[in-house]
Design a protein around this motif. Structure first.
Motif, short mmCIF file in Angstrom:
data_model
loop_
_atom_site.label_atom_id
_atom_site.label_comp_id
_atom_site.label_asym_id
_atom_site.label_seq_id
_atom_site.Cartn_x
_atom_site.Cartn_y
_atom_site.Cartn_z
N ILE A 88 0.85 -1.20 0.00
CA ILE A 88 0.00 0.00 0.00
C ILE A 88 0.88 1.24 0.00
O ILE A 88 1.92 1.28 0.66
CB ILE A 88 -0.93 0.05 1.23
CG1 ILE A 88 -1.84 -1.18 1.27
CG2 ILE A 88 -1.78 1.31 1.24
CD1 ILE A 88 -2.69 -1.27 2.52
N VAL A 89 0.45 2.27 -0.73
CA VAL A 89 1.11 3.58 -0.70
C VAL A 89 0.14 4.58 -0.10
O VAL A 89 -1.01 4.68 -0.53
CB VAL A 89 1.53 4.05 -2.11
CG1 VAL A 89 2.10 5.46 -2.05
CG2 VAL A 89 2.56 3.10 -2.71
N LEU A 90 0.59 5.32 0.92
CA LEU A 90 -0.26 6.31 1.57
C LEU A 90 0.37 7.70 1.47
O LEU A 90 1.60 7.84 1.46
CB LEU A 90 -0.46 5.97 3.05
CG LEU A 90 -1.23 4.68 3.36
CD1 LEU A 90 -1.33 4.51 4.88
CD2 LEU A 90 -2.61 4.71 2.73
N ASP A 91 -0.48 8.69 1.40
CA ASP A 91 -0.03 10.08 1.43
C ASP A 91 0.42 10.41 2.85
O ASP A 91 -0.28 10.12 3.82
CB ASP A 91 -1.18 10.99 1.01
CG ASP A 91 -0.77 12.46 0.91
OD1 ASP A 91 0.39 12.79 1.24
OD2 ASP A 91 -1.61 13.26 0.48
N GLN A 92 1.57 11.04 2.97
CA GLN A 92 2.11 11.37 4.29
C GLN A 92 1.15 12.25 5.09
O GLN A 92 1.10 12.17 6.32
CB GLN A 92 3.45 12.08 4.15
CG GLN A 92 4.12 12.41 5.47
CD GLN A 92 5.53 12.94 5.28
OE1 GLN A 92 6.32 12.36 4.54
NE2 GLN A 92 5.84 14.05 5.92
N ALA A 93 0.36 13.06 4.38
CA ALA A 93 -0.57 13.96 5.06
C ALA A 93 -1.66 13.20 5.81
O ALA A 93 -2.27 13.74 6.73
CB ALA A 93 -1.21 14.92 4.05
N THR A 94 -1.89 11.94 5.43
CA THR A 94 -2.95 11.15 6.09
C THR A 94 -2.40 10.24 7.18
O THR A 94 -3.16 9.55 7.85
CB THR A 94 -3.69 10.28 5.05
OG1 THR A 94 -2.79 9.29 4.54
CG2 THR A 94 -4.22 11.13 3.91
#
Length: 205
Positions: free
Chosen positions: A160-166
């Motif tokens: 999974i790739v997540l946005d750092q802001a989340t």
């Protein structure tokens, strides 16, 4: 009023690319989640990417932003110059009101108003054309980013790739922003932003 509305449009086009960029990048990244298998799944390996940094500091992002802002500035200058011309013309028309007579004055005032409205519609089309051109340029960036995300995920065994802001907390070793940034900078340094007439899209539908 026309000048104020026009300035709002130009301000929005200078910031909209950040919103659009983040949206399609999140879709591209999340679309690369590893496919589920029939065997027992290993623990998820989450990779973190700072999308905002990627789309403001990468070479191609800076190039797109600079092009959009330069073209938006040119349109803003055109709008301000033309709007001032209408203001000057209206002032002169008012000064000649008594000499022209009521009917002639009314006709010329209506003609002036019509040209103002035509100008506003023209500027809106030009701004929309710039936004469409920007979106198309971003699609080209997305095409380059997809295989980069796939490569980085495969290299690190990511699922999974997540946005750092989340992400509220996470290990620094899981942040692959710098790695993706480097690959993007190597593979894509610029992309031309060309305005696209909205009517051509409607004709192709």
């Amino acid at each position: 009023m026309a000048g104020s509305a026009g300035s709002g449009e130009f301000h929005r086009v200078k910031t909209i690319h950040r919103i659009v960029a983040a949206a399609f990048l999140c879709a591209a990244a999340l679309g690369l989640s590893a496919a589920p298998g029939h065997a027992q799944k290993p623990p998820a390996v989450i990779l973190i990417v700072n999308f905002n940094q990627l789309f403001t500091e990468s070479t191609v992002a800076k190039d797109v932003i600079a092009q959009v802002e330069k073209q938006a500035d040119a349109l803003e200058t055109e709008n301000e110059r033309t709007t001032q011309g209408f203001i000057d013309e209206a002032r002169k028309l008012n000064e000649q009101r008594e000499l022209l007579g009521q009917e002639t004055f009314r006709q010329r005032a209506e003609e002036l108003q019509k040209r103002r409205q035509q100008h506003q519609a023209s500027m809106q089309r030009k701004m929309q054309a710039l936004q469409i051109g920007q979106a198309k340029a971003q699609q080209e960036v997305e095409a380059v980013l997809r295989p980069i995300f796939a490569e980085v995920m495969k290299k690190h065994g990511g699922t999974i790739v997540l946005d750092q802001a989340t992400v509220l907390a996470g290990g620094v070793d899981l942040n692959v922003t710098a790695e993706i940034m480097q690959l993007l900078n190597e593979r894509m340094k610029s992309v031309k932003v060309t305005p696209v007439d909205p009517s051509t899209l409607r004709n192709n539908q």
